[in-house]
Design a protein around this motif. Structure first.
Motif, short mmCIF file in Angstrom:
data_model
loop_
_atom_site.label_atom_id
_atom_site.label_comp_id
_atom_site.label_asym_id
_atom_site.label_seq_id
_atom_site.Cartn_x
_atom_site.Cartn_y
_atom_site.Cartn_z
N THR A 193 0.55 -1.10 -0.30
CA THR A 193 -0.05 0.11 -0.30
C THR A 193 0.84 0.79 -0.01
OG1 THR A 193 0.15 -0.37 2.79
CG2 THR A 193 -1.75 -0.87 1.68
N THR A 194 1.77 1.39 1.10
CA THR A 194 2.63 2.28 1.03
C THR A 194 3.34 2.34 -0.15
OG1 THR A 194 3.52 2.13 3.21
CG2 THR A 194 5.12 3.71 2.55
N PHE B 24 1.50 3.81 -3.24
CA PHE B 24 1.20 5.50 -2.94
C PHE B 24 2.52 5.98 -3.43
CE2 PHE B 24 1.83 9.62 -0.37
CZ PHE B 24 0.75 9.64 -0.45
N ILE B 25 3.68 5.55 -3.11
CA ILE B 25 5.04 6.10 -3.65
C ILE B 25 4.93 6.61 -4.85
CG2 ILE B 25 7.20 7.03 -3.47
CD1 ILE B 25 5.94 7.47 -0.76
N ARG B 26 4.77 5.94 -5.24
CA ARG B 26 4.73 5.57 -7.13
C ARG B 26 3.50 6.73 -7.39
NH1 ARG B 26 5.89 -0.83 -9.66
NH2 ARG B 26 8.22 -1.05 -8.02
N LEU B 27 3.01 5.87 -6.98
CA LEU B 27 1.63 7.55 -7.69
C LEU B 27 1.57 8.68 -7.62
CD1 LEU B 27 -1.88 5.47 -6.49
CD2 LEU B 27 -0.94 5.93 -9.27
N LEU B 28 2.94 8.85 -6.33
CA LEU B 28 3.02 10.34 -5.90
C LEU B 28 3.90 10.82 -6.81
CD1 LEU B 28 2.72 12.88 -3.93
CD2 LEU B 28 4.80 11.53 -3.14
N ARG C 229 2.19 -0.78 -7.35
CA ARG C 229 2.50 -2.56 -7.02
C ARG C 229 2.05 -3.26 -6.18
NH1 ARG C 229 4.65 -5.54 -2.54
NH2 ARG C 229 5.66 -4.13 -1.71
N LEU C 230 1.27 -4.25 -6.26
CA LEU C 230 0.92 -5.01 -5.82
C LEU C 230 1.02 -5.73 -5.40
CD1 LEU C 230 -2.30 -6.24 -8.69
CD2 LEU C 230 -2.34 -3.99 -7.12
#
Length: 484
Positions: free
Chosen positions: A267-268, A271-275, A452-453
């Motif tokens: 999950t983290t 979020f970082i990749r989308l950021l 990233r699943l």
């Protein structure tokens, strides 16, 4: 026979006679005379004096050859081979009545300690990095991939000054067509180039499109990153004298991935990749959006912001494009100065550039305070990119988009952005689509690209590597089903 031997010694002496580190010694054995040649800057003289010389002076003629063979020396009559061995840290030994030179490896490599690369810092995971010695780097990779299918193909690059290099891959995973193409391009470079300086030198010779700003080969100094890519079916290229590896083939999203993504919860990491994806858009377009709004499209702003925006830019003597160029170039100058200067001084430069210069140019009326905010957010967004090569590409693309926005407003910005997307869709890395899995679109590839699943859902290797075996794991949470 004696003439050939003397000619060989004379040729070697003539080759190195101008070099102050060339040494030629004579030792008296109990039965014959021994001649020794070496380059003192490349040889461990202490090691040679303690482990070899005492035996050479005491051996009988009948045992001399047996001793040299037992210490893993090799012999040659070829002048070029002898010179190359001396340049690689060998000691040459010529004895009486022998028409060949015996060569013993007594190299004295200088190596720094293994430490984490400063350009690829992570929070969790391994903190080991490559060094400048090729054998040590191969050892680091083999330690992480302890498998008989790992192949290390050694070769020499450069037609005049040779550089040792290695192509590392998993034989049971790598696509043979891609591997053949890598070797073919390296062989062409080897024939046409006198010297290979660094992996960056190799990159420019073997990449598909040399006239694009986007990197097509992944540059990394982390063994764990090399391991992950090799296990996906990719190929690593390493050279002597460089603490880095080149990874091929790669796609655009490979440059936005970090080892930290796999050391933290999914999950983290997502979020970082989308950021990072959001930061890419901001880094490329934010100054252009500002220029388009101020120059053509004030109507897109809320009414409450129109008057503050007009008041901020009203007293500026330059058009927004000049204002943006001044600040962007200033940021680039500060960044370059921070890299070249020593660390304590570079920190001072960052503070001076960020506070003093920023405050001074606003008070002087050269740029608006809103422009300072825009440039600051843009600079921070460009630094989010894990890859320095892609970060440089993002910073370069910013300038043509600013010109398009200053000329045609949002229409020019969108046209420029579409051109970038077309280029990304058309580009390839060793025959692999650069924008995979978006173009061509593959739902399965999205599991480890933009997001990233969980690792137990990523059972297949990336399809862009065209690996021999796509499945890399079975259902690994079987215990969950058994309990139910």
């Amino acid at each position: 026979m004696h003439r050939h031997r003397n000619n060989l010694i004379d040729q070697i002496k003539e080759t190195f006679m101008e070099s102050g580190d060339f040494s030629f010694k004579k030792l008296k054995n109990r039965d014959f005379m021994i001649e020794i040649l070496f380059l003192s800057s490349l040889v461990s003289i202490e090691k040679f004096s303690e482990s070899i010389i005492p035996y050479l002076t005491k051996l009988e003629d009948s045992l001399f050859l047996d001793y040299l063979n037992n210490i893993k020396s090799f012999q040659t009559k070829d002048f070029d081979e002898a010179v190359e061995a001396l340049l690689n840290g060998h000691v040459g030994i010529i004895a009486r009545n022998k028409d060949e030179i015996f060569l013993i490896n007594m190299s004295d490599p200088i190596q720094r300690s293994i430490e984490e690369p400063k350009s690829e810092l992570i929070v969790r995971g391994s903190h080991a990095g490559f060094v400048e010695r090729l054998t040590t780097n191969i050892h680091l990779v083999r330690t992480l991939i302890n498998d008989r299918n790992l192949i290390v193909h050694l070769l020499e690059l450069g037609s005049k000054t040779t550089t040792s290099a290695a192509i590392i891959y998993r034989d049971d995973l790598v696509n043979k067509e891609i591997l053949t193409e890598v070797k073919r391009r390296l062989s062409y470079m080897n024939m046409e180039t006198d010297i290979v300086i660094s992996p960056g030198f190799i990159e420019e010779f073997i990449e598909d499109d040399p006239f694009t700003v986007f990197p097509q080969i992944l540059y990394t100094e982390r063994p764990d990153r090399v391991k992950a890519n090799i296990m996906d079916g990719r190929i690593a290229i390493m050279t002597e004298g460089s603490p880095a590896a080149l990874i091929v083939p790669v796609n655009f999203f490979s440059f936005y991935q970090s080892p930290d993504d796999y050391n933290s919860r999914w999950t983290t990491a997502t979020f970082i990749r989308l950021l990072r994806m959001v930061s890419l858009v901001i880094a490329i377009t934010f100054p252009s959006i500002y220029i388009g709004v101020v120059s053509f499209h004030l109507e897109v702003l809320p009414y409450e912001l129109v008057i503050p925006m007009k008041n901020a830019v009203e007293g500026i003597p330059y058009p927004p494009i000049i204002e943006a160029f001044i600040m962007e170039l200033t940021i680039e100058l500060i960044r370059e100065a921070g890299i070249r200067l020593p660390t304590p001084v570079s920190q001072t430069i960052g503070i001076v550039g960020g506070l003093v210069i920023g405050d001074a140019v606003v008070k002087a009326g050269i740029v608006s305070n809103i422009m300072i905010v825009v440039v600051a957010i843009t600079a921070i967004s460009s630094f989010v990119v894990p890859s320095n090569e892609l970060s440089a590409a993002v910073r370069l693309l910013r300038f043509p988009l600013m010109l398009m926005a200053a000329t045609f407003g949002f229409f020019g910005l969108m046209f420029g952005f579409i051109l970038i997307l077309i280029k990304l869709c058309k580009q390839e890395s060793f025959g692999v689509p650069y924008l995979y899995p978006v173009a061509p679109f593959r739902v399965s590839g999205l599991k480890d690209s933009i997001v990233r699943l969980p690792l137990w859902l990523m059972k297949e290797r990336p399809q862009d590597t065209m690996a021999k075996r796509q499945i890399k794991m079975n259902w690994v949470r079987g215990w969950d089903k058994d309990e139910k």
